[in-house]
Design a protein around this motif. Structure first.
Motif, PDB file in Angstrom:
ATOM      1  N   LYS A 141       0.867  -1.405  -0.059  1.00  0.00           N
ATOM      2  CA  LYS A 141      -0.062  -0.059  -0.114  1.00  0.00           C
ATOM      3  C   LYS A 141       0.718   1.322   0.014  1.00  0.00           C
ATOM      4  CE  LYS A 141      -3.744   1.072   0.187  1.00  0.00           C
ATOM      5  NZ  LYS A 141      -4.783   1.231   1.049  1.00  0.00           N
ATOM      6  N   GLY A 142       1.888   1.157   0.544  1.00  0.00           N
ATOM      7  CA  GLY A 142       2.902   2.392   0.711  1.00  0.00           C
ATOM      8  C   GLY A 142       3.625   2.798  -0.676  1.00  0.00           C
ATOM      9  N   ASN A 143       3.824   2.097  -1.414  1.00  0.00           N
ATOM     10  CA  ASN A 143       4.280   2.416  -2.823  1.00  0.00           C
ATOM     11  C   ASN A 143       3.389   2.266  -3.983  1.00  0.00           C
ATOM     12  OD1 ASN A 143       4.320  -0.264  -3.380  1.00  0.00           O
ATOM     13  ND2 ASN A 143       6.628  -0.628  -3.240  1.00  0.00           N
ATOM     14  N   PHE A 144       1.960   1.732  -3.733  1.00  0.00           N
ATOM     15  CA  PHE A 144       1.192   1.815  -4.684  1.00  0.00           C
ATOM     16  C   PHE A 144       0.497   3.338  -5.404  1.00  0.00           C
ATOM     17  CE2 PHE A 144      -3.544   1.118  -5.785  1.00  0.00           C
ATOM     18  CZ  PHE A 144      -3.371   0.744  -7.051  1.00  0.00           C
ATOM     19  N   LEU A 145       0.444   4.137  -4.128  1.00  0.00           N
ATOM     20  CA  LEU A 145       0.106   5.597  -4.909  1.00  0.00           C
ATOM     21  C   LEU A 145       1.426   6.362  -5.233  1.00  0.00           C
ATOM     22  CD1 LEU A 145      -2.186   7.812  -5.214  1.00  0.00           C
ATOM     23  CD2 LEU A 145      -1.775   8.264  -2.730  1.00  0.00           C
TER      24      LEU A 145
END
Length: 148
Positions: A141-145
């Motif tokens: 989730k941290g590097n998805f956006l």
């Protein structure tokens, strides 16, 4: 092994957004071949037909008529020959729900449509330079956006 020309598809129903995206792609020092689609159905028809010349990466707007980005994403991930494609969600929406849902459905990255040409160029360039095999194996989730 670098490909000479990177094949890219953009599905977006907004004509101004398509033009800006095209301009940004042309101003980046990466050789690309861009296919533009006005809705998700057009994109999916193209992908079904062109199994040989599939794009390396698809930029997908979420809110489109006929077939929206979420439906396309689900179809792509559910199709044996398409499921390996990199899908970048490219949307004006910054809703947690959209980000969460596209992450769960298997998109590779989420990009909020930047409000300036410079930021757009930077965002596209960043996405095109990602080593997807590495990025995808470490996806969270941290590097998805995408942060610009």
């Amino acid at each position: 092994m670098g490909l000479d020309i990177m094949k890219i598809a953009l599905a977006d129903d907004d004509v101004d957004d398509r033009m800006l995206f095209e301009e940004a792609i042309e101003s980046i020092a990466i050789k690309t071949q861009l296919n533009l689609f006005v809705d998700g159905q057009q994109l999916m028809d193209h992908l079904q037909k062109s199994k040989l010349a599939l794009p390396e990466i698809i930029f997908l707007d979420l809110n489109m008529p006929i077939k929206n980005g979420m439906q396309c994403l689900q179809e792509i991930r559910g199709d044996q020959t398409l499921r390996h494609l990199c899908v970048a969600i490219y949307s004006t929406s910054s809703s947690e729900k959209d980000i969460e849902e596209t992450f769960v459905q298997g998109a590779n990255i989420y990009i909020n449509k930047p409000n300036s040409f410079g930021a757009l160029k930077k965002a596209i360039e960043k996405v095109l330079k990602i080593n997807w095999q590495y990025h995808t194996s470490n996806l969270n989730k941290g590097n998805f956006l995408l942060r610009i």
